[in-house]
Structure formats: structure tokens, C-alpha cells
Write an enzyme that holds these catalytic residues in place. Sequence first.
Site, PDB file in Angstrom:
ATOM      1  N   THR A   1       0.817  -1.203   0.000  1.00  0.00           N
ATOM      2  CA  THR A   1       0.000   0.000   0.000  1.00  0.00           C
ATOM      3  C   THR A   1       0.855   1.259   0.000  1.00  0.00           C
ATOM      4  O   THR A   1       2.002   1.243   0.466  1.00  0.00           O
ATOM      5  CB  THR A   1      -0.903   0.009   1.257  1.00  0.00           C
ATOM      6  OG1 THR A   1      -1.563   1.263   1.378  1.00  0.00           O
ATOM      7  CG2 THR A   1      -0.077  -0.209   2.535  1.00  0.00           C
ATOM      8  N   ASP A   2       0.283   2.350  -0.480  1.00  0.00           N
ATOM      9  CA  ASP A   2       0.985   3.636  -0.413  1.00  0.00           C
ATOM     10  C   ASP A   2       1.063   4.176   1.011  1.00  0.00           C
ATOM     11  O   ASP A   2       1.842   5.087   1.300  1.00  0.00           O
ATOM     12  CB  ASP A   2       0.328   4.672  -1.327  1.00  0.00           C
ATOM     13  CG  ASP A   2      -1.142   4.932  -1.021  1.00  0.00           C
ATOM     14  OD1 ASP A   2      -1.692   4.295  -0.098  1.00  0.00           O
ATOM     15  OD2 ASP A   2      -1.755   5.770  -1.724  1.00  0.00           O
ATOM     16  N   GLU A   3       0.287   3.600   1.933  1.00  0.00           N
ATOM     17  CA  GLU A   3       0.268   4.110   3.308  1.00  0.00           C
ATOM     18  C   GLU A   3       1.592   3.895   4.033  1.00  0.00           C
ATOM     19  O   GLU A   3       1.850   4.531   5.058  1.00  0.00           O
ATOM     20  CB  GLU A   3      -0.886   3.485   4.087  1.00  0.00           C
ATOM     21  CG  GLU A   3      -2.245   3.849   3.512  1.00  0.00           C
ATOM     22  CD  GLU A   3      -3.401   3.433   4.403  1.00  0.00           C
ATOM     23  OE1 GLU A   3      -3.271   3.544   5.636  1.00  0.00           O
ATOM     24  OE2 GLU A   3      -4.424   2.993   3.858  1.00  0.00           O
TER      25      GLU A   3
ATOM     26  N   LYS B   1       2.296  -3.398   7.237  1.00  0.00           N
ATOM     27  CA  LYS B   1       2.582  -3.576   5.815  1.00  0.00           C
ATOM     28  C   LYS B   1       4.015  -3.169   5.482  1.00  0.00           C
ATOM     29  O   LYS B   1       4.681  -3.806   4.653  1.00  0.00           O
ATOM     30  CB  LYS B   1       1.590  -2.765   4.973  1.00  0.00           C
ATOM     31  CG  LYS B   1       0.179  -3.305   4.985  1.00  0.00           C
ATOM     32  CD  LYS B   1       0.063  -4.707   4.413  1.00  0.00           C
ATOM     33  CE  LYS B   1       0.279  -4.732   2.921  1.00  0.00           C
ATOM     34  NZ  LYS B   1       0.061  -6.097   2.345  1.00  0.00           N
TER      35      LYS B   1
ATOM     36  N   TYR C   1      -1.742  -0.557  10.985  1.00  0.00           N
ATOM     37  CA  TYR C   1      -1.896  -1.207   9.683  1.00  0.00           C
ATOM     38  C   TYR C   1      -0.712  -0.917   8.773  1.00  0.00           C
ATOM     39  O   TYR C   1      -0.060  -1.827   8.256  1.00  0.00           O
ATOM     40  CB  TYR C   1      -3.189  -0.748   9.010  1.00  0.00           C
ATOM     41  CG  TYR C   1      -3.201  -1.017   7.516  1.00  0.00           C
ATOM     42  CD1 TYR C   1      -3.076  -2.316   7.025  1.00  0.00           C
ATOM     43  CD2 TYR C   1      -3.298   0.020   6.596  1.00  0.00           C
ATOM     44  CE1 TYR C   1      -3.053  -2.572   5.656  1.00  0.00           C
ATOM     45  CE2 TYR C   1      -3.291  -0.219   5.234  1.00  0.00           C
ATOM     46  CZ  TYR C   1      -3.172  -1.515   4.767  1.00  0.00           C
ATOM     47  OH  TYR C   1      -3.138  -1.760   3.419  1.00  0.00           O
TER      48      TYR C   1
END
Length: 357
Positions: free
Chosen positions: A133-135, A163, A159
Site C-alpha cells: 500500500t501507499d500508506e 505492511k 496497519y
Amino acid sequence: MANLLVTGAAGFIGTNFVRYWLEHYPEDRLVGLDALTYAGCRRNMDALRHYQQFQFIHGDIGHYENICQILREQQIDTLVHFAAESHVDRSIHGPDTFIQTNILGTHSLLKAAKTVWLDEQPGLIHRFHHVSTDEVYGSLGPEDPPFSETTPYAPNSPYSASKAASDHLVRAYHHTYGLSTTVSNCSNNYGPYQFPEKLIPLMLVNILNNKPLPVYGDGLNVRDWLYVEDHVRGIEKILSAGIVGEVYNIGGNNEWKNIDIVHLLCQEMDRAFAERSELAARYPLAPPANGQPSTSLITYVRDRLGHDRRYAINANKMAYWLNFNPDIAFASGLRKTIAWYLDNESWWRELLARAAP
């Protein structure tokens, strides 16, 4: 011919990937693996039984021996790893599951892949593709340039931290052991089969049920939106032409403020009810079924803890090296998504009922 193992196959993006791959690569064999937690839908997999080259296995990525057995018995040479806990709110209130699935589960897969592909079958051509994810890159200011593949990691939620850890493990297994890996970091996905806890399906379902549309804080948080089939095509490009060991950002080139997304969704829902007279009878609680605008349900709520302000992806690497750009314009993708949820009420009601406390 390739033999694929797809983890998280019954989830949102996994389901869309499996359906796309079976349709476009009928010569390949594909095994779908899913633990069928609250966001995984067995119906998604049962609907694919007519594909002779497809098999579904109900299982947990954390069971190392079982993964080894699947890799051996199914002669898997390509693993596409979607399985993850992905909802930020849930990670804030219960981070343990995210650590277990996203970090330890990913390590179990990597360890099994190393055992079967490197230790037992040295020389086997293989690929371990990890979907992230870009997060993991943190939060951007209004004028900051979008995230690139070289942006330092700065995760801000349990989260995104889980990741980020899994991304680092994949990198380590490539550089330490020589496992053939690729990683993709994507922006916010939307489209069919998404569990109604994420922004677009949550708002859509709440309109149909005449429930408040909760908007965090001032609603000005910005996200880059990517239609799920475009994401799947991006992964397809990486699997076919991506360089082993590389990371690729898959974005939609499509930044929107959350409140603007909600207003647009409300307008499109009102339009759908105006154009399809049968919807009022099927969804009698919805405001447009009673002559009211969907925007009447918008409710501002206390902001999420540690809420990242803006995400945006620089996808030039995908465009230049893999000749990939998203095809689906946001307005078109949103209308497709709305139409799918309107026409698949039993699907989302079943998931919501199963997930209810």
C-alpha cells in the site's frame, strides 16, 4: 503455462485478480487460498467453480507446513500475495491481528517459498509478488510531491506499520537468499466486491439503508483513487515484465478530498434512483426513494487517530518501464461500482450480517 497461488483470493482485490486471470489466461492453473475471515467471501470462490483450471483452498497463510505442501503438490511457480488485514480503524482498536497476519503471515509464505523454490528446487524459475500500500510512505502535505518508489517509509498506523514490515521482509528474502520477488504499492482501490467498511461502499450501503454518512474531521483528507481492475492490470504488467527485486507504485493519478468523494457519490446515487424507477421499491429507506437528496445523510464525526492527511502516487516508473497507465476514468469507475452494488444486494447484505457482532 504458469501455476499460480493467490493468497487472499476471496477478498476484494484478490477476487478481482482471480476473475481477471482466469478469463485472460485460460492455459494457466490457479489456486486460490483464503482464511475466509470477515472480509473474505466464499461465494466469490464458489462462483468460479466452472473454471476447470481453478481450485480453492480454505487455509491460513500462517501455516508454514501447509503452504509448503501446496507449493509442492500444486507445482506452484508464481505466488501473488494479497492476503492482509487492511482496515486502518480496525488496526487502531486491535493491532494484534495485523501483526499476526501481515507480518508473521507474510514471513510464513516467504519461508515456505524459500524452502520449496530455493532449497528443494534450486534453479526453478519463480516469482513471489507482494501487494502492498501507499500508506507505508506516511502522510503528504498539500504541496509535497507524490510518493515515489524511493520515498522513505514513515508509516503512521498499526496497519501501515505492519505492511511496511512485510515489505521489508520481502526485500530481505530477495537480497539475502535470492528469492525472485517484486513488490507493488498501490493507492486506494475501489470497485466490485469491496467489503462495506471502506469509504465508497460504506457510504453507498449507508445511503441505501438511510444511515449517516460519517466523514472524519473536516473531510479534507486527500486520497489517490484507483479502479480495482486497473490495479489488477498493473500487477499483470509487473508479473510479465517487471524486474526481479524491484518495487513499483501503482496509482490512479486521481486525487480527491474525502468530502468531495462523498458529495459525488451522493449525486451519482440520486442520479441512479432518478434513472431507474425500480430502485425506490427495492431500497425504500434510501433518501432518493423518498424525494430527499443523499447528501442529507452526511455527518461529520471525530477524526480518526493519527489520520494521514494526504496520499498521492507518482506512477511514472510503471508508465515508463512497463507501459502501464490506468484506463478507467473515475466518474466511469464510480458509476460501475454503484451499479454493481445496487445489483448485488444479497452479496453485501450477507457479508454485513456475518460480520455483525
